[in-house]
Scaffold this active site. Sequence first.
Site, PDB file in Angstrom:
ATOM      1  N   TYR A  91       0.833  -1.184  -0.098  1.00  0.00           N
ATOM      2  CA  TYR A  91       0.031   0.090  -0.033  1.00  0.00           C
ATOM      3  C   TYR A  91       0.855   1.133  -0.104  1.00  0.00           C
ATOM      4  CZ  TYR A  91      -3.742   3.229   1.954  1.00  0.00           C
ATOM      5  OH  TYR A  91      -4.643   4.228   2.022  1.00  0.00           O
ATOM      6  N   LYS A 143      -1.876  -1.377  -3.541  1.00  0.00           N
ATOM      7  CA  LYS A 143      -2.701  -0.509  -3.779  1.00  0.00           C
ATOM      8  C   LYS A 143      -1.855   0.663  -3.970  1.00  0.00           C
ATOM      9  CE  LYS A 143      -6.215   2.141  -0.831  1.00  0.00           C
ATOM     10  NZ  LYS A 143      -6.610   2.244   0.608  1.00  0.00           N
TER      11      LYS A 143
END
Length: 294
Positions: free
Chosen positions: A133, A161
């Site tokens: 992320y 992400k």
Amino acid sequence: MINGSIVALITPMNSDGSIDFASLERLVEFHIDQGTDAIVAVGTTGESATLPMSEHVTVVAQTVKFAAGRIPVIGGNGANATAEAIELTKSLSKVGVAGMLGVTPYYNKPTPKGLIAHYKAVAASTDIPQILYNVPGRTAVDMQPETVAELVGVSNIIGVKEATGDIARVKRLRELCGNDFKLYSGDDATAREFLLLGGNGVISVANNIVPKAFKAMCDAALAGNAELALSLDTPLRGLYSTLFCEANPIPVKWAAHRMGLIKCGHIRLPLTELSEQCHGLLIDAMTRAQIEVK
């Protein structure tokens, strides 16, 4: 692994700051009913920074329990100390999550070498799929595509992400990481373009309050129907920006409360509830997105 419309779920709280598990169960049922593809529990939007580890694990475990196998649950496992991230990962491995989402270590600004070592160590502590992320606006470290590519060979690191909003990164990540590596947008405002350029899904804030409409947009974009995706995205665009009129998740919790999804919009310090000057802006954006405000 999971594709499509994924909600970065809020963590509902009572007015005294304790977790409101009754509202949490209602939220899970709401997303199942609305067709959301997966839930991220206790990530940034779920206030991971202000939940101690034991409470963090409990909220994820209860989310899994409420989901009862009907929707995949991804648990947030990020921390800025690798040992803490490993401890959290081991605990979450026992509660039935389908995957984990680990933000880059924040504040201490690791180098690419440190990021690679961190993620390898965390991944080695479990066999559950891991999603990297990158959100430099919050962490003060920007994990470059070249660094992500160094982690593709780790068997249970399955995707990233990417929340910079930099659409050019989709192509670069795909070139470096291959077609099997999952790319998830973490920026609602550019999610449509992200998916049309080859992304696999969106981990979304707006999805908390417009799940059916957001899923329809994601499905159209994933199918390559750019015209339909644009028509579905356009009514939501005012909402995307207004949900960040103050720090996330302040506005989205307020909106969820006004919709009757949660009992109250309480948020833990150092964040405070939405200031009055934002109320009208958010109600207007919600109305334009055809959200009923109570």
